[in-house]
Scaffold this motif. Sequence first.
Motif, PDB file in Angstrom:
ATOM      1  N   LYS A  59      89.432 -33.880  15.105  1.00  0.00           N
ATOM      2  CA  LYS A  59      89.751 -34.801  16.187  1.00  0.00           C
ATOM      3  C   LYS A  59      91.136 -35.428  15.971  1.00  0.00           C
ATOM      4  O   LYS A  59      91.910 -35.596  16.913  1.00  0.00           O
ATOM      5  N   PHE A  88      93.254 -35.852  28.191  1.00  0.00           N
ATOM      6  CA  PHE A  88      92.055 -36.184  27.421  1.00  0.00           C
ATOM      7  C   PHE A  88      90.793 -36.085  28.296  1.00  0.00           C
ATOM      8  O   PHE A  88      89.760 -35.588  27.863  1.00  0.00           O
ATOM      9  N   PHE A  89      90.900 -36.526  29.553  1.00  0.00           N
ATOM     10  CA  PHE A  89      89.742 -36.445  30.460  1.00  0.00           C
ATOM     11  C   PHE A  89      89.440 -35.004  30.848  1.00  0.00           C
ATOM     12  O   PHE A  89      88.291 -34.641  31.064  1.00  0.00           O
ATOM     13  N   LEU A  93      85.936 -32.917  24.390  1.00  0.00           N
ATOM     14  CA  LEU A  93      85.982 -32.644  22.951  1.00  0.00           C
ATOM     15  C   LEU A  93      84.635 -32.147  22.437  1.00  0.00           C
ATOM     16  O   LEU A  93      84.417 -32.111  21.236  1.00  0.00           O
TER      17      LEU A  93
END
Lengths: 173, 169
Positions: A59, A88-89, A93
């Motif tokens: 991460k 990121f959206f 992840l």
Amino acid sequence: MKLPESLFSRSVLAYLPLMAYAFDPPRACQTALLITAVSWISLLFFWFTRRFFPERFLKEAFFLWLLVWGQIVWTLAELEPLWLLSVFFLTPLSFMEKEKRASRARVFSKEVLRYFWERAVAGFGFILFVLIVTGAQKGLEFGGRGISFQQPAVLFLLIAVLASFWKNQPFRR
Amino acid sequence: MSYSLIIVAGFLFAIRGSRQAFSQRPVPSFFWIWREATDLFLTLGLIAALFTVTASFAGCRGFVREYAVLLTGATAYLLTRYQKKSDFFFFFVIALASTPLSVREDFFYNLSWVWVASVGVALFQTGFLGLRYKLLFSSVPEPVKGWPVFCLLAAFVSLALWGLGRYVF
């Protein structure tokens, strides 16, 4: 055809950081293309190389990767790094988290096609959403004689109308 | 852009910043919102101070200015992880910190921007989560539940804050 609910949420969430640039529609469209390209590149890179990173630092590596992209774009185009939040959206992840199903899929497997197809649709959905909002924005401005979009409130109202259309689409009934 | 940035930050913090906003019965915690705002102010203030101090050395100035995003981001990441904050917090710290740094290096200007941003985000969240809480006791029609009503509330709160914002921006 029924599209997944998460597609709209993902597009709206990714668009929200872009709202800060929305006073300049051409720049917003260019930034949307950049965001989608970086999210796809990030996904491709980390899907195939995730086994080479120590699990603890995967991460961290992803955030560092985003920061490097932010720095590159800042140097070349002087674009404030808020667009990283949209990336990121758009790039979930889940494939990096041990307890999630996607993380247990093999690097080269059938799962890859499905997973990448979903991400591709999310990217195109996001671009389409930005184009619709920007188009509506340009249309309602009437060359400066109509509604002013300097106010985020007007954009929120526009998104509320689009969200209402999406929620009440005939395919869902 | 500054005003829009504060509104967007407030909205995203309100809907994704805490688990309370997710649950069916959110309890808007006034204390939690303002504590987060204080943390945001202190983190951004520390980054602005570090930036000003580092940029005051003639040998470092060029390097710090050129790699502002990378350095700010790395500092923001360390501070965010130290405080065990969410990923949102990290991204907004980068965005809010980079905005004034790109304009000028005056520490007091940066600090005043950081103060305005933190208070703006907290005010937005207070208004938004308060209205959202009140909505739980009203009969919102099914077709506008979810994103439509969230965006309507955000529009109303941002209009209300625009009145205050006129005196600042």
